[in-house]
Motif scaffolding. Structure first.
Motif, PDB file in Angstrom:
ATOM      1  N   THR A 179       0.820  -1.197   0.000  1.00  0.00           N
ATOM      2  CA  THR A 179       0.000   0.000   0.000  1.00  0.00           C
ATOM      3  C   THR A 179       0.860   1.255   0.000  1.00  0.00           C
ATOM      4  O   THR A 179       1.999   1.247   0.471  1.00  0.00           O
ATOM      5  CB  THR A 179      -0.947   0.003   1.216  1.00  0.00           C
ATOM      6  N   ALA A 180       0.275   2.334  -0.504  1.00  0.00           N
ATOM      7  CA  ALA A 180       1.018   3.593  -0.622  1.00  0.00           C
ATOM      8  C   ALA A 180       0.935   4.439   0.639  1.00  0.00           C
ATOM      9  O   ALA A 180       1.481   5.540   0.676  1.00  0.00           O
ATOM     10  CB  ALA A 180       0.484   4.396  -1.808  1.00  0.00           C
ATOM     11  N   ILE A 181       0.249   3.946   1.666  1.00  0.00           N
ATOM     12  CA  ILE A 181       0.124   4.701   2.907  1.00  0.00           C
ATOM     13  C   ILE A 181       0.757   3.917   4.047  1.00  0.00           C
ATOM     14  O   ILE A 181       0.860   2.692   3.997  1.00  0.00           O
ATOM     15  CB  ILE A 181      -1.350   5.023   3.240  1.00  0.00           C
ATOM     16  N   GLY A 182       1.203   4.651   5.076  1.00  0.00           N
ATOM     17  CA  GLY A 182       1.756   4.007   6.250  1.00  0.00           C
ATOM     18  C   GLY A 182       0.644   3.577   7.198  1.00  0.00           C
ATOM     19  O   GLY A 182      -0.326   4.303   7.396  1.00  0.00           O
ATOM     20  N   LYS A 198       6.026   1.020   4.865  1.00  0.00           N
ATOM     21  CA  LYS A 198       5.777   2.383   4.389  1.00  0.00           C
ATOM     22  C   LYS A 198       5.816   3.376   5.546  1.00  0.00           C
ATOM     23  O   LYS A 198       6.336   4.498   5.415  1.00  0.00           O
ATOM     24  CB  LYS A 198       4.408   2.437   3.691  1.00  0.00           C
ATOM     25  N   MET A 202       8.350   6.506   5.755  1.00  0.00           N
ATOM     26  CA  MET A 202       7.850   7.884   5.843  1.00  0.00           C
ATOM     27  C   MET A 202       8.518   8.643   6.990  1.00  0.00           C
ATOM     28  O   MET A 202       8.888   9.814   6.852  1.00  0.00           O
ATOM     29  CB  MET A 202       6.323   7.890   6.026  1.00  0.00           C
ATOM     30  N   PHE A 259       1.804  15.380   6.788  1.00  0.00           N
ATOM     31  CA  PHE A 259       1.170  14.058   6.847  1.00  0.00           C
ATOM     32  C   PHE A 259      -0.283  14.201   7.297  1.00  0.00           C
ATOM     33  O   PHE A 259      -0.588  14.963   8.224  1.00  0.00           O
ATOM     34  CB  PHE A 259       1.899  13.137   7.835  1.00  0.00           C
ATOM     35  N   HIS A 261      -3.329  12.143   9.030  1.00  0.00           N
ATOM     36  CA  HIS A 261      -3.519  10.993   9.919  1.00  0.00           C
ATOM     37  C   HIS A 261      -5.013  10.683  10.043  1.00  0.00           C
ATOM     38  O   HIS A 261      -5.804  11.560  10.397  1.00  0.00           O
ATOM     39  CB  HIS A 261      -2.959  11.304  11.319  1.00  0.00           C
ATOM     40  N   SER A 278      -3.883   5.253   9.706  1.00  0.00           N
ATOM     41  CA  SER A 278      -3.447   5.320   8.310  1.00  0.00           C
ATOM     42  C   SER A 278      -2.831   6.697   8.099  1.00  0.00           C
ATOM     43  O   SER A 278      -3.455   7.718   8.425  1.00  0.00           O
ATOM     44  CB  SER A 278      -4.634   5.120   7.361  1.00  0.00           C
ATOM     45  N   TRP A 280      -0.675   9.218   5.378  1.00  0.00           N
ATOM     46  CA  TRP A 280      -0.197   9.418   4.014  1.00  0.00           C
ATOM     47  C   TRP A 280       0.315  10.853   3.838  1.00  0.00           C
ATOM     48  O   TRP A 280      -0.081  11.772   4.551  1.00  0.00           O
ATOM     49  CB  TRP A 280      -1.285   9.093   2.988  1.00  0.00           C
ATOM     50  N   ASP A 281       1.202  11.003   2.874  1.00  0.00           N
ATOM     51  CA  ASP A 281       1.909  12.260   2.625  1.00  0.00           C
ATOM     52  C   ASP A 281       1.038  13.170   1.759  1.00  0.00           C
ATOM     53  O   ASP A 281       0.636  12.787   0.657  1.00  0.00           O
ATOM     54  CB  ASP A 281       3.236  11.969   1.918  1.00  0.00           C
TER      55      ASP A 281
END
Length: 659
Positions: A179-182, A198, A202, A259, A261, A278, A280-281
Motif C-alpha cells: 500500500t502507498a500509505i503508512g 511504508k 515515511m 502528513f 492521519h 493510516s 499518508w503524505d
C-alpha cells in the motif's frame, strides 16, 4: 402315553389316528417342543401359545392369550409385518422382554396361514442371547471405524483451513506492504504493536529504535521531527485510550512535509483493544488553501446570479446573503448582516426526510418559514449543509442554506388538507347515516320476521299448502335483507375507520379447518377442499377481520358456482407472507369488471338474478389494507375465478393504533 388312550383305525391297509385323536397328538407334540411356538391373529393378538413360549417369556398361558406380540417384542415397530402377506413367510431377529424384565435376543420364523376364511400367523422362536454380545462388539467396531473416519476427515479439513489461513495472512501481509500509505496499530498503553514498511520509510525510523511509549528515545524521535512537538503525543499516545470514534488530523514536519492521519478503533471479539492509524503524505496538497479560496470565489459568483435564496449562518448570526434573499425578505444586505437577530427572520424550521439522497447525502432537506420586512410569511424549501473550515469565516463551521420559494405550494397544500378534512367529515357523516338507516330498518325487519314465525305456527292444515310457500318466501327475503343490512353496517364502519386492527396469536390451520366445517354445514351442495402443506402455522393476526375476508371469498365462490362443483381453498407461507387462495369453476369475471370489482356497490355484468349488495369485495379490500396486505384476482368468463390474498407474516406482537 397309555396304550388305551388312542383309538386306531385301519384304512387302506394302514394304521391311522382318528381326527380328534390326531388333534390331541398334535397338541401334545407342540407343547413338548423345545422351541417356542405361537399363533397370532389380527393386531398381533396371541391366539395360541405352547409351553415353551410360557417358559421363555415367564408369562402364563392365560396372561399371554390376553396380550399382543408388541407387549413382549421390544423391536416390534422395526419389522415390516406387511410383507408376510405377500411373501408367505418371514425370518428375522428381534429382542423380547420377559415378565421379570430380562431382555434377550430371539430368532423368529413366521408363516402366513389362511384357513376357512381365517388369516393368522404361525411363529417359531428360538433364543439367541449369545449373539447380543457379538452384535454389540460389531456395533462398537463400526462406531470406532466411523469415529476414525470422521477424525481423519476433520483433520483434513483443519489442514485445508490452515493452508487457507496461511494464504490469507500472506495476502494480507503483501497488501499492507504494497500500500502507498503508512499503517500502524497502537494499543491502550501506547505501544506500537504492528506497522508496515511504508510507515518506517515515511518517518525514516532507525532499526535500533524501540517503538514504545515507555521508550523516551521513541517519543523524542517523533517530537523532534514535528513543528508542533506535542501533536504526535496528543494524536497517537493519548487518543489510543479513548472511545470508539474516528479521527482525522494534519501533522506538519520540520522538513516541510505534511502528513494526514486517519484513525479508527481496532476491534477484537466485540471489544476495542487499540487503534489503527493510516498515514499518508499530502505535502503536494499545500495548494489546497488556494484552491479553497478559488472555490469560495466561484461560490460567491454562483450565489450572486442564482434565483435561489442563499444564506450562510455562523452560530446565531448571518454572515452572507445573496441578492435573492434581499428580494424575498425586503431587507437590505446591510440590515441583515449588521447585528440583525436571526429569530426575526427565520420564524420556524421543519426537517423533512428524503428517502433517496443520492450524491446529495451530506445535505438535509428543511422547510423554513421566513417573516419578511412587511410582516408577511413566506415558505422556502431548503437544502441545508454544514461547511467545515471555511477560510473566509475564520475556519469555523458555517451552515449553508439554499432555498426556493414554495409559498404558493404551501397554500395549495393547506387547501388540499382542508378539502381532505371535509371529505373525511362527509365520509363519517355518510357512515353515520348508513348506520342509522340500518338500525332503523332493523326494527321493522325484526317485526316482519317475528310476525312471519307466528303466522307459520297459526296456519292450519287446509291452507298450509297455499300459504306455506308464501311464508317461506317472506322468511327468505327477510334473511336476505338482514344480511344486506349487516354488509352495509360493516361497510360504514370500515369506511369511517372505526375498525381496530388488534392482532393476536392465531393457529391458522385449525382456524381454516373450523371455518370450512362451519360453512360446509350451512352450504352442503358445494364441497370445499382445504389444502395446506403446514401441520401448524401460528401468526399474529386479527381473527375478527380475517374471518370476514375468508368467508366473503368462500361465499362468492359458492354463490357463483354450479351446485356440486368443488371449491379449492389453499393456505401457504412464502417469503414472510401468508397466502390465502380461493379458486372456483364458476361463471367468472370479465376483464372490464375486474377493473372495478373492489368498488363499493359495483356488481359484475354477468351475475343475472344472483342476489347481492356489491359491498363484499369492497369490505374485503378494506380489511386487507388494514392488514397492510394485497389482494388480486385472476378470472376468465365461463372458466372460473381465483382470488389471492397476501398478508404480512407477523411472528411477534406490536403496538397498534386505530386506523
Amino acid at each position: 402315553m397309555n396304550s388305551g388312550e388312542y383309538t386306531l383305525a385301519r384304512s387302506n391297509n394302514q394304521w391311522a389316528l382318528q381326527p380328534e385323536i390326531e388333534m390331541k397328538f398334535a397338541h401334545f407334540l407342540i407343547n413338548h417342543a423345545v422351541d417356542a411356538a405361537f399363533c397370532l391373529g389380527a393386531n398381533a393378538q396371541f391366539l395360541y401359545v405352547n409351553d415353551a413360549t410360557c417358559l421363555m417369556t415367564e408369562y402364563s398361558r392365560e396372561e399371554l392369550l390376553s396380550m399382543r406380540l408388541h407387549d413382549i417384542d421390544i423391536d416390534f415397530s422395526l419389522h415390516n409385518w406387511s410383507d408376510i402377506n405377500s411373501r408367505g413367510s418371514l425370518t428375522f431377529k428381534s429382542r423380547y422382554q420377559t415378565k421379570g424384565g430380562r431382555i434377550f435376543l430371539v430368532e423368529i420364523s413366521m408363516n402366513y396361514v389362511k384357513h376357512q376364511d381365517m388369516e393368522f400367523g404361525c411363529a417359531f422362536a428360538r433364543e439367541k442371547t449369545d449373539e447380543i454380545v457379538e452384535l454389540s462388539v460389531q456395533k462398537w467396531t463400526d462406531e470406532l471405524r466411523d469415529t476414525k473416519d470422521n477424525l481423519q476427515q476433520e483433520f483434513s479439513q483443519l489442514k485445508a483451513k490452515e493452508v487457507e489461513l496461511e494464504t490469507s495472512l500472506s495476502l494480507l501481509r503483501s497488501t499492507l506492504e504494497s500500500t502507498a500509505i503508512g499503517i500502524v496499530a497502537v494499543n491502550f498503553e501506547g505501544d506500537i504493536l504492528s506497522l508496515n514498511q511504508k510507515f518506517v520509510d515515511m518517518w525514516q525510523i532507525p532499526e535500533s529504535l524501540i517503538l514504545s511509549k515507555k521508550c523516551p528515545r521513541c517519543k523524542a524521535f517523533f517530537e523532534n521531527q514535528l513543528k508542533d512537538p506535542q501533536a504526535f503525543s496528543r494524536l497517537i499516545w493519548e487518543v489510543s485510550s479513548q472511545s470508539d470514534f474516528e479521527s482525522y488530523d494534519i501533522l506538519e514536519l520540520k522538513d516541510g512535509r505534511v502528513f494526514a492521519h486517519y484513525s479508527k478503533p481496532q476491534w477484537l471479539e466485540g471489544k476495542i483493544i487499540g487503534r489503527v492509524w493510516s498515514i499518508w503524505d499530502i505535502t503536494e496538497s499545500k495548494q489546497t488553501e488556494e484552491a479553497l479560496r478559488l472555490n469560495a470565489t466561484r461560490f460567491r459568483t454562483l450565489a450572486e446570479t442564482t434565483d435561489a435564496s442563499t444564506f450562510l449562518i455562523q452560530g446565531t448570526r448571518l454572515c452572507y446573503i445573496n441578492p435573492a434573499v434581499e428580494k424575498l425578505t425586503g431587507y437590505t444586505k446591510e440590515e441583515l448582516l449588521t447585528g440583525f437577530g436571526l429569530h426575526r427572520l427565520i420564524k420556524s424550521k421543519k426537517r423533512r426526510q428524503v428517502r433517496n439522497q443520492g450524491e446529495a447525502g451530506n445535505f438535509e432537506y428543511q422547510e423554513i418559514n421566513i417573516l419578511t420586512k412587511n410582516g408577511t410569511e413566506r415558505w422556502l424549501a431548503c437544502a441545508v449543509a454544514m461547511l467545515d473550515g471555511v477560510l473566509d469565516f475564520g475556519g469555523k463551521p458555517v451552515e449553508l442554506i439554499a432555498g426556493i420559494d414554495i409559498t404558493d405550494y404551501k397554500y395549495a397544500e393547506l387547501g388540499l388538507n382542508q378539502a381532505l378534512e371535509q371529505a373525511k367529515q362527509l365520509s363519517e357523516l355518510r357512515a353515520r347515516f348508513l348506520s342509522m338507516v340500518c338500525h332503523q330498518f332493523r326494527t321493522p325487519l325484526n317485526v316482519v320476521s317475528f310476525s312471519n314465525s307466528l303466522l307459520k305456527e297459526e296456519v292450519d292444515k287446509r291452507t298450509q299448502k297455499k300459504i306455506q310457500p308464501l311464508l317461506d318466501h317472506i322468511q327468505k327475503a327477510t334473511e336476505q335483507l338482514s344480511l344486506m343490512l349487516d354488509d352495509i353496517l360493516f361497510f360504514s364502519k370500515a369506511e369511517a375507520a372505526k375498525l381496530n386492527f388488534e392482532p393476536k396469536p392465531l393457529e391458522l390451520v385449525h382456524f381454516c379447518q373450523d371455518l370450512v366445517a362451519q360453512m360446509q354445514m350451512s352450504v352442503s351442495q358445494n364441497p370445499i377442499h382445504f389444502v395446506t402443506q403446514d401441520n401448524s402455522l401460528t401468526a399474529y393476526i386479527d381473527k375478527k377481520l380475517l374471518e370476514p375476508i375468508l368467508k366473503n371469498l368462500l361465499d362468492n365462490a359458492i354463490k357463483y358456482s354450479r351446485p356440486n362443483i368443488g371449491i379449492n381453498f389453499e393456505l401457504s407461507c412464502e417469503k414472510e407472507k401468508l397466502i390465502f387462495q380461493v379458486k372456483d369453476r364458476g361463471i367468472g369475471i370479465s376483464v372490464v369488471d375486474q377493473q372495478r370489482i373492489f368498488e363499493p356497490f359495483y356488481r359484475g355484468s354477468n351475475i343475472d338474478h344472483i342476489p347481492g349488495t356489491g359491498l363484499g369485495l369492497s369490505i374485503l379490500k378494506t380489511l386487507v389494507d388494514l392488514h397492510h396486505g394485497q389482494v388480486s384476482v385472476e378470472s376468465e368468463v365461463g372458466v372460473g375465478t381465483k382470488f389471492t390474498v397476501m398478508l404480512p407474516l407477523m411472528k411477534s406482537e406490536f403496538t397498534c393504533s386505530e386506523l
